[in-house]
Design an enzyme around this catalytic site. Sequence first.
Site, short mmCIF file in Angstrom:
data_model
loop_
_atom_site.label_atom_id
_atom_site.label_comp_id
_atom_site.label_asym_id
_atom_site.label_seq_id
_atom_site.Cartn_x
_atom_site.Cartn_y
_atom_site.Cartn_z
N GLU A 87 0.99 -0.93 0.04
CA GLU A 87 0.26 -0.13 0.18
C GLU A 87 0.79 1.08 -0.17
OE1 GLU A 87 -1.26 -1.40 4.12
OE2 GLU A 87 -1.44 0.81 4.52
N CYS A 100 3.95 8.75 -0.30
CA CYS A 100 4.69 8.32 0.13
C CYS A 100 5.05 6.76 -0.29
CB CYS A 100 3.78 7.86 1.56
SG CYS A 100 4.19 6.59 2.60
N CYS A 107 7.67 -5.97 7.29
CA CYS A 107 8.39 -5.42 7.58
C CYS A 107 8.90 -6.09 8.77
CB CYS A 107 8.14 -3.98 8.37
SG CYS A 107 9.54 -3.76 9.24
N CYS A 111 7.98 -2.19 15.71
CA CYS A 111 7.82 -1.55 16.54
C CYS A 111 6.55 -1.60 16.57
CB CYS A 111 7.83 -0.46 15.26
SG CYS A 111 9.83 0.20 15.06
N CYS A 114 3.46 0.19 15.49
CA CYS A 114 3.17 -0.10 13.14
C CYS A 114 2.67 -0.88 12.98
CB CYS A 114 4.61 -0.15 12.74
SG CYS A 114 4.38 -0.22 10.93
N GLY A 159 7.38 -1.05 5.48
CA GLY A 159 9.03 -1.68 5.29
C GLY A 159 10.31 -1.11 6.07
N GLU A 160 11.42 -1.28 5.86
CA GLU A 160 12.58 -0.61 6.79
C GLU A 160 13.12 -0.10 4.82
OE1 GLU A 160 13.34 1.56 8.56
OE2 GLU A 160 15.20 1.93 7.67
N SER A 214 13.69 7.52 12.80
CA SER A 214 12.43 7.72 13.50
C SER A 214 13.04 7.06 15.08
CB SER A 214 11.76 6.20 12.93
OG SER A 214 11.19 6.52 12.34
N HIS A 216 11.65 8.76 18.56
CA HIS A 216 10.46 8.02 19.43
C HIS A 216 10.56 7.93 20.87
CE1 HIS A 216 7.85 7.36 15.95
NE2 HIS A 216 9.27 6.07 15.21
#
Length: 343
Positions: A87, A100, A107, A111, A114, A159-160, A214, A216
């Site tokens: 997506e 995006c 992934c 996290c 997520c 994904g990373e 990221s 956080h």
Amino acid sequence: MILLDLNIEELKELLAPYDCRSFRAQQVYKWLANGCDFSEMSDLPKSLRDKLGENHTAQPIVILESIKSKDSSVKFLYRLIDGNIIEGVFMPHDYGNTLCVSTQVGCRMGCEFCASGIGGLVRNLSAGEILGQVTAVNRFLGGNVSDRKIMNIVLMGSGEPLDNFDNVVKFIDLVSAPYGLNIGKRSVSLSTCGLTEKMRELADLGLGVTLSVSLHATLDEYRRKLMLIANKYSVTDVIAAARYYFQKTGRRVIFEYSMVKGVNMSFLDAKRLAELTKGMSAHINLIMLNKVEGKNIAGCTKQEGERFCEKLRELGVSATVRRSMGSDVAGACGQLRRSRING
Ligand code: SAH
């Protein structure tokens, strides 16, 4: 072979046995970048189109669904050739429309907040599968290579990106190629959960993309509660790698910071953030968490978010609360895919 995976040199080589005239590669490349299939490549002889179609694939993805949000962002669901579903989201902005894109199916970073990581990593996307999201949406919006509807790319979907390093670097080369979509590398932002070796490798490549990290949390203890990867890389390591990126490229580094009430929003957190980012050009992007099914993480109210942002500014830190888009259409990372593969 998926032709969108190839750069112009590779395409020339592939086409040589069919037709060795060098202009053919540029012709085909333009059609590919316009999101077209072989049958649409009208300035190519039909026999060549047929032969290419028998042996190769032009576009690696199709748009399955598009859902427009009240705020005009559009969520896209795509299908890959092997049936996997990914997506992305299109966000219209005054400063340039942004797409995006996803870089992996699923992934493996895990996290806590997520949706993308819930089922783990299925597989990496190829460079052409990442590019295919851009060509498909640009076409869907009525654009082509000379009239682009997408100005900026953010690698912030599922994904990373740095866990799929080579394909992502190739994608950045392909999307910025002058004979293709020609989206400048400076208009590409790459978001990472902080894989420090790869952040340094990216800095050394000198591509000039914007790096988003990221973060956080400011303390390892809290970061580990939110992000599995924090067990491998400490906040100190991540900040050092971000600093390296800034020093090497001169580019301002963005830190993403999802606000979680009672976990990372105290005055001390603000002070530590100011300390950590001192001496480099940095911006803190404060994120209001989108609720994810099955995840028990409370974000914060808009007011609480604004108050934390104010605290940072008083400490001289450049910070904004990220405008949340598409929450009514499952805009956050991996949410729509999950809702579809489960239902
Ligand atoms: N793996 C990369 C890029 C994908 S995530 C990374 O970690 O940066 C892109 C951004 O969306 C990250 O900052 C991530 O923390 C954030 N994100 C993930 N789930 C979210 C949610 N439910 N609400 C708000 N932001 C989320």
